[in-house]
Design a protein around this motif. Structure first.
Motif, PDB file in Angstrom:
ATOM      1  N   LYS B  34       0.725  -1.215   0.093  1.00 35.52           N
ATOM      2  CA  LYS B  34      -0.114  -0.041   0.017  1.00 35.52           C
ATOM      3  C   LYS B  34       0.792   1.217   0.094  1.00 35.52           C
ATOM      4  N   PHE B  35       0.589   1.980  -1.057  1.00 33.09           N
ATOM      5  CA  PHE B  35       1.393   3.538  -0.990  1.00 33.09           C
ATOM      6  C   PHE B  35       0.660   4.393  -0.229  1.00 33.09           C
ATOM      7  N   VAL B  36       1.560   5.040   0.688  1.00 33.11           N
ATOM      8  CA  VAL B  36       1.133   6.037   1.549  1.00 33.11           C
ATOM      9  C   VAL B  36       1.533   7.352   1.376  1.00 33.11           C
ATOM     10  N   TYR B  37       1.124   8.566   0.969  1.00 38.02           N
ATOM     11  CA  TYR B  37       1.422   9.760   0.796  1.00 38.02           C
ATOM     12  C   TYR B  37       1.865  10.246   2.073  1.00 38.02           C
ATOM     13  N   GLU B  38       3.078  10.785   2.585  1.00 36.46           N
ATOM     14  CA  GLU B  38       3.231  11.339   3.963  1.00 36.46           C
ATOM     15  C   GLU B  38       3.295  12.965   3.720  1.00 36.46           C
ATOM     16  N   GLY B  39       2.292  13.430   4.675  1.00 37.74           N
ATOM     17  CA  GLY B  39       2.029  14.864   4.436  1.00 37.74           C
ATOM     18  C   GLY B  39       0.863  15.294   4.158  1.00 37.74           C
ATOM     19  N   THR B 190       2.262  -6.360 -13.946  1.00 37.61           N
ATOM     20  CA  THR B 190       2.008  -4.792 -13.673  1.00 37.61           C
ATOM     21  C   THR B 190       0.997  -4.596 -12.775  1.00 37.61           C
ATOM     22  N   ALA B 191       0.994  -3.694 -11.830  1.00 37.93           N
ATOM     23  CA  ALA B 191      -0.065  -3.397 -10.948  1.00 37.93           C
ATOM     24  C   ALA B 191      -0.145  -1.836 -10.891  1.00 37.93           C
ATOM     25  N   VAL B 192      -1.496  -1.149 -10.783  1.00 36.58           N
ATOM     26  CA  VAL B 192      -1.490   0.040 -10.516  1.00 36.58           C
ATOM     27  C   VAL B 192      -2.444   0.456  -9.303  1.00 36.58           C
ATOM     28  N   SER B 193      -1.650   1.076  -8.756  1.00 40.08           N
ATOM     29  CA  SER B 193      -2.418   1.135  -7.226  1.00 40.08           C
ATOM     30  C   SER B 193      -3.723   2.004  -7.240  1.00 40.08           C
ATOM     31  N   ALA B 194      -4.799   1.242  -6.375  1.00 35.91           N
ATOM     32  CA  ALA B 194      -5.975   1.700  -6.292  1.00 35.91           C
ATOM     33  C   ALA B 194      -6.327   3.263  -5.763  1.00 35.91           C
ATOM     34  N   ALA B 195      -7.564   3.844  -5.454  1.00 35.29           N
ATOM     35  CA  ALA B 195      -7.608   4.783  -4.943  1.00 35.29           C
ATOM     36  C   ALA B 195      -7.135   4.791  -3.516  1.00 35.29           C
ATOM     37  N   ASP B 196      -7.153   3.638  -2.795  1.00 35.82           N
ATOM     38  CA  ASP B 196      -6.738   3.817  -1.435  1.00 35.82           C
ATOM     39  C   ASP B 196      -5.167   3.429  -1.208  1.00 35.82           C
ATOM     40  N   GLY B 197      -4.377   3.326  -2.424  1.00 34.78           N
ATOM     41  CA  GLY B 197      -3.298   3.331  -2.550  1.00 34.78           C
ATOM     42  C   GLY B 197      -2.797   1.691  -2.417  1.00 34.78           C
ATOM     43  N   THR B 198      -3.675   0.696  -2.405  1.00 38.57           N
ATOM     44  CA  THR B 198      -3.396  -0.657  -2.450  1.00 38.57           C
ATOM     45  C   THR B 198      -2.944  -1.075  -3.705  1.00 38.57           C
ATOM     46  N   PHE B 199      -2.110  -2.302  -3.980  1.00 40.80           N
ATOM     47  CA  PHE B 199      -1.893  -2.843  -5.251  1.00 40.80           C
ATOM     48  C   PHE B 199      -1.489  -4.295  -4.941  1.00 40.80           C
TER      49      PHE B 199
END
Lengths: 436, 254
Positions: B34-39, B190-199
């Motif tokens: 899961k990608f999470v943007y810090e800030g 290949t995966a593209v992360s979803a709206a919640d950042g998960t892939f």
């Protein structure tokens, strides 16, 4: 440069040198012979140069990048030789005799055979490497073509296809109206043909280099150094696109009749409707009256891919608005440093593209109806001008009848009353209704 | 049978045997994260609709270069397996090999914004917008460029010949705010992360696999742990979890 030592390549190198020595007797030049310039493809040159502040990791990665560049130049030398001693790889299918005639320093060889035609007529604009960045290029708009991407705008073939030999001969003989490309009609046919062959050589060379760069620098994969493997993977597919160009010529179908003034006027009117309509969308760039003033956005062709610059400019503008002074200064400094780096990775500053003013009667690749048909059908390769015509892969495109109407309309524009020189702007008032 | 033919027959037999053994032993694993943007999540800028406002103006279009959800989830980040000739592909993927992959011009934006595609698949570019034409301009590095004009309800086809290391921009020059990306690859991973950042990438071959991570605004997701956005993961059979991947806001200030 001979750090690399697979036996096959070395043999190829030696063979290249020997062949060149046999074919081209050494001239008596006193200056350093020119070299082909490595194509970094917009990469930051700093990626290849050590800096005092580099840590171990950065150094290792730069070391690897440099080794990759060494590999590329070794292969390029083995397969294509040098500007003064070009090597004609049999697999390219190029005519070595013609290449010899165009390559090397200007003048004749001792037996009075013509040599150096490319340097005499072309290199000052198109550059020794065919990168379109010769000494005079910075003063020209549009820039001279960079052959190394293997993309050409003006041709009679389907959009993704290469130009035919006749297309290139035509460009050389006619020049390109509205650009700095002159006509070489006064040169004997064999010299024009030699130059065309050399342009193909530079283009194939450039695309092979690009292919190697993608494998080694972008993908970061090692190269299989077996010459036949390199030819199969990096040379043959490119040569194939040149060999199939003839079969991709666009043959405009018969046009609807316009043999009476009424029929002609009707076709022009239909074309005008299409020009401004939602299907063809010509007006969105070329403007409601064809003056080339429809777009308010910056357009660039594939040789001027500068989206990076455009983004940076926007970020700089945004950073200017930051209220905190210290923060603004740090941000701006970072952004300007990046801009400097980006600028250095381009050979020439980016040049904006203008949608063509269709009322001037200046056509870059011919004014014949068939020429205009092909421009609308296939668009202009490498530019935002789309492929308008319907074909197997895009059955919903413009029908050939629609294209012919557009051709009639576009061809009529320079003879339209308001296009005549000396007519005041006031006469445009009548067509002002088309302006949104 | 000549000497040479015997040798070829023997080698073929050996190769077949070898492949059979391998296929039997091959195990597969999934990788998620899961990608999470810090800030503070940035608010996407509203786009200036200059062309065809009667059709495109009613869609509240925003700049999709950096989309962060309320909990910091980062949308449209791409994770893919770096090219390798020895990469094994799970037979589960065979059925999608020749599929048609749709990129739609819909509501004056590209749907999806980032589209992975395999070289064996066909890209179908559609236009679902009423009454207006779009063009879809893509010129991938070292591959043939395409830029078809697609009238309303029309569709154009294209196939890529070369796998790309980096997602390639698609633009519409008639509506200059429109921007999307295609990711032509020589494998299905290949995966593209979803709206919640998960892939999640499914059915990867077990063992060490090299990955690449990219996002539109940052380019390669170049962090300390992932130099140039590259990382190697030892895939175990079953599920593998990268957990939460925190990405500092500074990464996207480019």
């Amino acid at each position: 440069m001979n750090k690399l030592s697979p036996a096959g390549l070395r043999t190829a190198c030696v063979a290249a040198a020997v062949l060149c020595a046999l074919v081209l007797l050494p001239g008596c030049s006193k200056t350093e012979p020119p070299q082909f310039r490595l194509n970094l493809q917009g990469r930051n040159p700093d990626d290849f140069i050590f800096a005092s502040g580099d840590n171990e990791e950065t150094r290792a990665s730069k070391e690897q990048n440099k080794a990759s560049l060494d590999t590329i130049s070794t292969v390029m030398y083995a397969f294509f030789g040098e500007p003064n001693d070009p090597y004609v790889l049999a697999e390219t299918g190029l005519d070595a005799r013609k290449i010899q005639m165009a390559a090397g320093p200007t003048g004749g060889d001792p037996s009075k055979h013509q040599r150096g035609l490319y340097r005499q007529h072309c290199a000052h604009c198109h550059g020794i490497s065919g990168d379109g960045a010769g000494p005079t290029s910075a003063f020209l708009n549009p820039y001279p073509r960079d052959y190394r991407q293997g993309q050409f705008k003006f041709k009679s073939t389907e959009r993704p296809a290469k130009p035919t030999t006749d297309d290139l001969i035509r460009v050389l003989k006619d020049g390109i109206a509205g650009t700095a490309m002159p006509s070489f009609l006064l040169l004997p046919d064999d010299e024009v043909e030699a130059l065309v062959e050399y342009v193909k050589y530079l283009s194939i060379r450039g695309q092979v280099e690009q292919s190697l760069t993608i494998t080694l620098l972008d993908d970061g994969n090692p190269l299989d150094m077996n010459p036949s493997a390199i030819i199969a993977e990096h040379v043959a597919p490119i040569v194939e696109t040149w060999n199939t160009a003839e079969s991709a010529i666009i043959d405009p179908p018969d046009r609807p009749p316009i043999d009476t003034p009424e029929l002609h006027a009707e076709s022009i009117a239909k074309g005008a409707e299409l020009f401004r309509g939602q299907k063809a969308q010509c007006m969105k760039c070329h403007g409601p009256t064809g003056l080339g003033d429809g777009g308010d956005e910056q357009l660039f062709d594939d040789w001027n891919k500068v989206k990076k610059f455009a983004d940076l400019a926007k970020q700089i503008a945004a950073a200017e608005d930051i209220t905190d002074r210290a923060e603004r200064r740090t941000q701006l400094k970072q952004l300007y440093d990046r801009l400097e780096i980006e600028k250095r990775s381009w050979l020439l500053p980016p040049q904006q593209l203008q949608p063509r003013n269709l009322r001037l009667g200046v056509y870059r690749f011919g004014r014949r109806p068939a020429d205009l048909f092909r421009r609308i059908y296939a668009g202009v390769n490498g530019t935002p001008m789309p492929q308008g015509g319907a074909n197997a892969s895009n059955p919903s495109g413009l029908t050939s009848e629609e294209i012919w109407h557009l051709v009639d309309y576009v061809a009529s524009l320079p003879y339209d009353k308001v296009s005549e020189p000396g007519v005041g702007r006031g006469h445009l008032a009548g067509i002002g209704q088309w302006h949104e | 049978m000549s000497h040479v033919s015997y040798r070829i027959a023997f080698l073929t037999a050996a190769l077949v045997a070898c492949l059979t053994v391998n296929a039997g032993a091959q195990q597969w694993g999934n990788l998620k994260g899961k990608f999470v943007y810090e800030g503070t999540p940035p608010k996407p800028a509203k786009l200036n609709i200059t062309k065809d406002p009667e059709v495109c103006g009613k869609h509240d279009l925003v700049d999709e270069a950096l989309l962060v959800g309320p909990n910091g989830g980062l949308k449209n980040a791409v994770v893919y397996v770096r090219s390798s000739k020895t990469l094994k592909v799970n037979p589960e993927y065979d059925k999608d090999k020749a599929a048609e992959i749709v990129l739609d011009n819909k509501n004056c934006r590209f749907e999806p914004h980032v589209l992975p595609i395999q070289l064996t698949q066909t890209l179908v570019i559609k236009n679902s917008d009423p009454n207006i034409s779009h063009n879809s301009n893509v010129s991938p590095l070292g591959d043939a460029a395409t830029n078809p004009l697609i009238p309303a309800a029309g569709e154009a086809k294209h196939s890529f010949k070369r796998a790309q290391t980096i997602p390639q921009p698609v633009s519409c020059n008639i509506h200059p705010w429109m921007k999307g990306y295609v990711v032509p690859r020589d494998n299905p991973y290949t995966a593209v992360s979803a709206a919640d950042g998960t892939f999640e990438i499914k059915n990867l071959p077990v063992g060490k696999v090299d990955f690449q991570a990219w996002q539109e605004k940052s380019g390669y997701l170049d962090t300390k742990a992932w130099p140039k956005g590259r990382f190697t993961y030892d895939i175990k059979p079953g599920d593998n979890d990268l957990g939460t991947i925190k990405l500092p806001a500074s990464l996207f200030n480019k």
